[in-house]
Write an enzyme that holds these catalytic residues in place. Sequence first.
Site, PDB file in Angstrom:
ATOM      1  N   TRP A   1      21.460  64.512  26.347  1.00 30.47           N
ATOM      2  CA  TRP A   1      22.183  65.742  26.695  1.00 30.47           C
ATOM      3  C   TRP A   1      21.467  66.582  27.734  1.00 30.47           C
ATOM      4  O   TRP A   1      22.113  67.298  28.495  1.00 30.47           O
ATOM      5  CB  TRP A   1      22.528  66.543  25.434  1.00 30.47           C
ATOM      6  CG  TRP A   1      23.590  65.833  24.647  1.00 30.47           C
ATOM      7  CD1 TRP A   1      23.458  65.221  23.452  1.00 30.47           C
ATOM      8  CD2 TRP A   1      24.950  65.615  25.062  1.00 30.47           C
ATOM      9  NE1 TRP A   1      24.644  64.634  23.072  1.00 30.47           N
ATOM     10  CE2 TRP A   1      25.570  64.861  24.046  1.00 30.47           C
ATOM     11  CE3 TRP A   1      25.698  65.975  26.187  1.00 30.47           C
ATOM     12  CZ2 TRP A   1      26.913  64.464  24.120  1.00 30.47           C
ATOM     13  CZ3 TRP A   1      27.033  65.576  26.263  1.00 30.47           C
ATOM     14  CH2 TRP A   1      27.621  64.836  25.240  1.00 30.47           C
TER      15      TRP A   1
ATOM     16  N   ASP B   1      21.022  74.756  25.013  1.00 33.41           N
ATOM     17  CA  ASP B   1      22.232  74.090  24.525  1.00 33.41           C
ATOM     18  C   ASP B   1      22.080  73.943  23.012  1.00 33.41           C
ATOM     19  O   ASP B   1      21.241  73.168  22.537  1.00 33.41           O
ATOM     20  CB  ASP B   1      22.358  72.715  25.202  1.00 33.41           C
ATOM     21  CG  ASP B   1      23.534  71.896  24.659  1.00 33.41           C
ATOM     22  OD1 ASP B   1      24.245  72.380  23.754  1.00 33.41           O
ATOM     23  OD2 ASP B   1      23.725  70.764  25.155  1.00 33.41           O
TER      24      ASP B   1
ATOM     25  N   LYS C   1      31.257  71.025  16.032  1.00 35.21           N
ATOM     26  CA  LYS C   1      30.345  70.456  15.029  1.00 35.21           C
ATOM     27  C   LYS C   1      30.119  71.447  13.885  1.00 35.21           C
ATOM     28  O   LYS C   1      30.378  71.137  12.735  1.00 35.21           O
ATOM     29  CB  LYS C   1      29.029  70.058  15.683  1.00 35.21           C
ATOM     30  CG  LYS C   1      29.241  68.989  16.759  1.00 35.21           C
ATOM     31  CD  LYS C   1      28.011  68.779  17.584  1.00 35.21           C
ATOM     32  CE  LYS C   1      28.283  68.052  18.877  1.00 35.21           C
ATOM     33  NZ  LYS C   1      28.595  66.641  18.721  1.00 35.21           N
TER      34      LYS C   1
HETATM   35  N1  PMP Z   1      25.437  69.085  24.119  1.00 31.14           N
HETATM   36  C1  PMP Z   1      25.217  68.481  22.934  1.00 31.14           C
HETATM   37  C2  PMP Z   1      23.882  68.635  22.281  1.00 31.14           C
HETATM   38  C3  PMP Z   1      26.236  67.728  22.339  1.00 31.14           C
HETATM   39  O1  PMP Z   1      26.003  67.112  21.167  1.00 31.14           O
HETATM   40  C4  PMP Z   1      27.494  67.630  22.986  1.00 31.14           C
HETATM   41  C5  PMP Z   1      28.663  66.890  22.387  1.00 31.14           C
HETATM   42  N2  PMP Z   1      28.446  65.922  21.483  1.00 31.14           N
HETATM   43  C6  PMP Z   1      27.651  68.261  24.216  1.00 31.14           C
HETATM   44  C7  PMP Z   1      26.621  68.990  24.746  1.00 31.14           C
HETATM   45  C8  PMP Z   1      28.941  68.152  24.977  1.00 31.14           C
HETATM   46  O2  PMP Z   1      29.891  68.967  24.397  1.00 31.14           O
HETATM   47  P1  PMP Z   1      31.416  68.962  24.895  1.00 31.14           P
HETATM   48  O3  PMP Z   1      31.970  67.632  24.593  1.00 31.14           O
HETATM   49  O4  PMP Z   1      32.032  70.075  24.108  1.00 31.14           O
HETATM   50  O5  PMP Z   1      31.399  69.260  26.360  1.00 31.14           O
END
Ligand code: PMP
Length: 360
Positions: free
Chosen positions: A101, A170, A194
Site C-alpha cells: 500500500w 493511511d 473495513k
Molecule cells: N490502503 C490500505 C491499507 C488498504 O488496505 C486499502 C484497501 N484494501 C487501500 C488503501 C485502498 O482503499 P480503496 O480501495 O478504498 O481505495
Amino acid sequence: MSRAWNFVAGPAGLPEEVLHRAQEAIWDIGMGAGILEVSHRSAFFDQLMYDLEAQFRRIGGIPDDYDVLFLQGGATLQFCQIPAELTHPGDHIDCIHTGFWTRNAMRDAAFYVPIHYAYDGAATGFEHIPSDDEIHYSENPRYVYYCANNSFMGTEWQHAPKTDYPIVADMSSNIYSRPIDVRAHSLIFASAQKNLGIAGCCVVIVRHDFLEACQPDPRPSMFNYRRLVENRSMLNTPPTFALYMMKQMLDWIEEHGGLEGMAAINRQKAAIIRDAIDDTHGFFRHVGEPQCRSMMNISFRTASKELDDAFIEGAEAHNMLGLRGHRETGGLRASVFNAFPIEGCRALAEYIREFARVRG
Ligand code: PMP
C-alpha cells in the site's frame, strides 16, 4: 441459512444489528421513503451529516483544529489528492515503505512530487516495521508518509513515527480499531469498508495549519480540500447510503465501549488466533516479526502452497470464508476487523489446531 464466518480483507463483514437496521432503513427511514431514496439536500440528510461528524469526532477524540471530511474515490484517490493539493513545486516528500500500500500510494504521488525513501522494507520482505532509529529522513520533506496497518502483509505500527515533520497516515485498515494519536499527525485518511462500514466513503482528518498550505485557488472543485470543508463534504451528491451505514457503525462502536472497547476485544480476538498458531509448534508460521504483527490482519502460512490450499478448502467446509492471503503474498490471512465476532476467532483457532493435528 446461517451466515459464514467471513474473514475477508474488505469490504468486511458488518455487525448483525447494523445489517438489520439497514434492512429496515432501505424500506422506510420514517418518512415514507427509504434511505436509498432520500435527497442529500433534505433536512433529514443534513442532520445525519451533522450527527455523523459530531459522533466521529467524539469517538476519535478529534481536536477542534482538525477538519473531518467524508469523501469519495476511496483511499486510492487520496494517494494522488494529498500530493496534488499539499505539495508545491520544489517540494519533496519522505515515505516509510512497508509494502504493497505504500508502494501504490507512492506510484500515484510520483506524478506530483519527488519521493525520498526514509526506510525501505523490501530487504526484510516487509515483515518488519522500523523503529525510529532505522528511519533516515531527508532534509525538510513537505511531509512524511506511512501506512499504519499493512493489510496485505499483516504488519502494523504500534505508534506513529516520531518526527517533527508533518506526518500523513493511511489508516484504511486499522482506523477506530483502537484509540488514535491524532495529534501526532497532520493528515489521516481511511476508506470505510473495513472498520467503519461499507465501501464508497473515505474519511480524511486534517489539521487546519496543514490545509492552509494547499495549492492556491482556482482549482477543480473535487481537488480542493478547502471547498470540500466549506461545503461539509457535500459539494456534489455524496455516497448517501455509505454515510448512513457509517453512522450505524459508529453507533455500534459507541454501544461497545468506543475505541477502548474496540481495542480490548480486538486484542483478545487476535490473541485467540495467534495462540492457536503457536500451539501448532511450527506447523503454521506467523508472517511478520512478533512486535510488528497486525491486530486486524493475521497472516500465517504452512510449509507449502498445497497445504495452504487444503486448509482453505477445509475451512469452507467449516463455514469459514476469505482466508486466502493477498494475491501477491500467497499464504493465509484472517482479517478480523471491528465487526468480526470473537466466536468466529474461536472457531478458526479450533480448526487451526485440528488441521495441524491431522496433517502435521
Ligand atoms: N490502503 C490500505 C491499507 C488498504 O488496505 C486499502 C484497501 N484494501 C487501500 C488503501 C485502498 O482503499 P480503496 O480501495 O478504498 O481505495
